[in-house]
Design a protein around this motif. Structure first.
Motif, PDB file in Angstrom:
ATOM      1  N   SER A 110       0.832  -1.207   0.000  1.00 40.50           N
ATOM      2  CA  SER A 110       0.000   0.000   0.000  1.00 40.50           C
ATOM      3  C   SER A 110       0.860   1.246   0.000  1.00 40.50           C
ATOM      4  O   SER A 110       0.568   2.224  -0.697  1.00 40.50           O
ATOM      5  N   ALA A 111       1.938   1.212   0.799  1.00 46.63           N
ATOM      6  CA  ALA A 111       2.842   2.371   0.843  1.00 46.63           C
ATOM      7  C   ALA A 111       3.441   2.631  -0.532  1.00 46.63           C
ATOM      8  O   ALA A 111       3.546   3.787  -0.972  1.00 46.63           O
ATOM      9  N   ALA A 112       3.825   1.564  -1.221  1.00 47.44           N
ATOM     10  CA  ALA A 112       4.409   1.729  -2.564  1.00 47.44           C
ATOM     11  C   ALA A 112       3.395   2.358  -3.519  1.00 47.44           C
ATOM     12  O   ALA A 112       3.736   3.237  -4.326  1.00 47.44           O
ATOM     13  N   ALA A 113       2.137   1.927  -3.407  1.00 44.91           N
ATOM     14  CA  ALA A 113       1.098   2.493  -4.280  1.00 44.91           C
ATOM     15  C   ALA A 113       0.877   3.965  -3.956  1.00 44.91           C
ATOM     16  O   ALA A 113       0.712   4.802  -4.849  1.00 44.91           O
ATOM     17  N   LEU A 114       0.870   4.275  -2.663  1.00 43.99           N
ATOM     18  CA  LEU A 114       0.681   5.669  -2.254  1.00 43.99           C
ATOM     19  C   LEU A 114       1.804   6.559  -2.779  1.00 43.99           C
ATOM     20  O   LEU A 114       1.544   7.616  -3.367  1.00 43.99           O
ATOM     21  N   LEU A 115       3.045   6.127  -2.581  1.00 45.71           N
ATOM     22  CA  LEU A 115       4.177   6.994  -2.943  1.00 45.71           C
ATOM     23  C   LEU A 115       4.322   7.149  -4.461  1.00 45.71           C
ATOM     24  O   LEU A 115       4.846   8.144  -4.935  1.00 45.71           O
ATOM     25  N   LYS A 116       3.803   6.158  -5.198  1.00 40.26           N
ATOM     26  CA  LYS A 116       3.815   6.288  -6.651  1.00 40.26           C
ATOM     27  C   LYS A 116       2.838   7.385  -7.072  1.00 40.26           C
ATOM     28  O   LYS A 116       3.101   8.183  -7.964  1.00 40.26           O
TER      29      LYS A 116
END
Lengths: 161, 263
Positions: A110-116
């Motif tokens: 989820s963090a990776a999706a957010l930061l993208k």
């Protein structure tokens, strides 16, 4: 029985599944990739979050057949090519963003999706984005801190709690 | 969950044909249907996925000025693309469930299910939207027929939803913290010919219009216009999260907040 093919962490995979086979079951049981965790199996906890064509989804609430032809990214594909932790994973370690670790695969995805989508989120934006990821150990504080740190923001002023 | 046959057609015509078999059901994003199937509350013999039908996806403004959203458009796309035309609708879409749910769940799926606590039904009813199916157009006022009940016939699918764009609008949701559904939600939209107020999450009959507030707000679009009104708790949902009187009170509070935010 549907035959599915999908690219998982850059590798072509295929298999025969039932209509009811969930994407989480395909990853875990068919491919043996057990990094994706199934916590609640009711789409609430978010431990099973993976990316399908770049978008975060709950793999326990999507049929494998729906991901036919898709590009899927899981926690197993997050580390750097040399095997070292990527920026988000390293930040979770540095800031004690996990305790038992069960929710961590979903949190990292989820963090990776957010930061993208939002490379410099505010603390509130991080908390809002994690609405569908439950952690029963940390109280979220250090997870939020880790994600802010992974985004390159100074978290020195955020008190440890 | 019981097994089923899976089909993923590429066109509306093929989807309708596939839905012709007995006990077949359409699959939108599956964010409600899959959990229901796991509990064996639904056990279709065949699921027809609508996610591969390009003509059912996307957001655009029609020549008549209405905002058109394809039935298979996920919430995240509405949140990202409707904002320039209908900010209140994009705002509603951006707070449904959580980010991962919004990437899968679709507007057509939400409206077809008509959960009494879902957000989208209030936007459709509050905007006087038109529900376009594979064979007809249904006005929102005729479409919602009670909790989990709609005007859709067996095998009929929502291909598009058309929202007339209001002058002002806002949606206020009081979140049930465990499920993130609306404990009560109120959608207020001001059009040139009057104000519409649609309430979700509160009534045992599902989404409904609060006509007294509509009349008061049509003559004076200010939060104080509803001060003298009250909602009867009769027919409101009562559960561990809130009594009927609590929900009735929330309707008024949220209506005032929505009007204040819109004005």
């Amino acid at each position: 029985m549907p035959q599915v093919s999908m690219t998982v962490n850059g590798k072509a995979t295929s298999g025969d599944v039932e209509g009811r086979t969930l994407l989480s079951a395909y990853l875990r049981d068919h491919l043996g990739m057990t990094g994706t965790h199934v916590g609640c199996d009711t789409s609430q906890c978010g431990a099973c979050v993976v990316h399908v064509n770049g978008e975060a989804v709950k793999s326990c609430t999507m049929f494998a057949a729906e991901a036919d032809g898709a590009t899927v990214d899981t926690i197993e594909g997050q580390a750097n090519a040399d095997g070292s932790l990527n920026v988000i994973q390293q930040a979770f370690q540095d800031h004690h963003g996990l305790q038992c670790g069960f929710c961590t695969p979903g949190m990292v995805m989820s963090a990776a999706a957010l930061l993208k989508e939002n490379p410099k989120p505010t603390e509130q934006e991080v908390r809002d984005y994690l609405e569908g990821n439950l952690c029963r150990c940390t109280g979220y504080h250090n997870i939020v801190k880790a994600i802010l740190a992974a985004s390159g923001q100074d978290v020195g002023a955020i008190a440890a709690e | 969950m019981y097994n089923f046959e899976f089909e993923k057609p590429g066109s509306i015509a093929d989807a309708v044909a596939a839905l012709g078999s007995e006990d077949a059901m359409p699959l939108g994003g599956g964010q409600t249907l899959i959990p229901a199937m796991k509990q064996r509350l639904n056990a279709p013999s065949k699921l027809v996925s609508l996610s591969g039908i390009a003509e059912m996806k996307g957001v655009c403004v029609r020549d008549d000025g209405a905002l058109s959203i394809g039935g298979a458009t996920p919430h995240a796309v509405v949140a990202a693309e409707a904002g320039a035309h209908y900010p209140a609708l994009a705002g509603l879409a951006s707070h449904i469930g959580d980010p991962a749910v919004r990437n899968r769940g679709t507007i057509g799926g939400s409206l077809a299910n008509n959960d009494p606590a879902a957000c989208y039904p209030s936007a459709a009813l509050g905007s006087g939207a038109t529900i376009v199916t594979n064979n007809r157009e249904i006005a929102a006022d005729d479409y919602f027929q009670g909790m989990f009940t709609t005007a859709l016939e067996e095998g009929e699918i929502i291909v598009e939803v058309r929202f007339p764009i209001p002058e002002k609008a806002n949606y206020q949701k009081f979140v049930q913290p465990a499920s993130r559904f609306a404990l009560t939600g109120v959608f207020v939209a001001k059009y040139a010919d009057g104000v519409r107020v649609a309430v979700t999450g509160a009534s045992e009959e599902g989404v409904f219009r609060w006509s007294e507030a509509e009349a008061a707000l049509s003559s004076d679009f200010s939060a104080s216009a509803v001060d003298g009104l009250s909602v009867s708790p009769d027919g409101m949902i009562g559960d561990i999260h809130g009594t009927p009187a609590y929900r009735a009170s929330l309707i008024k509070t949220l209506t005032k907040r929505a009007v204040a935010a819109a004005a």
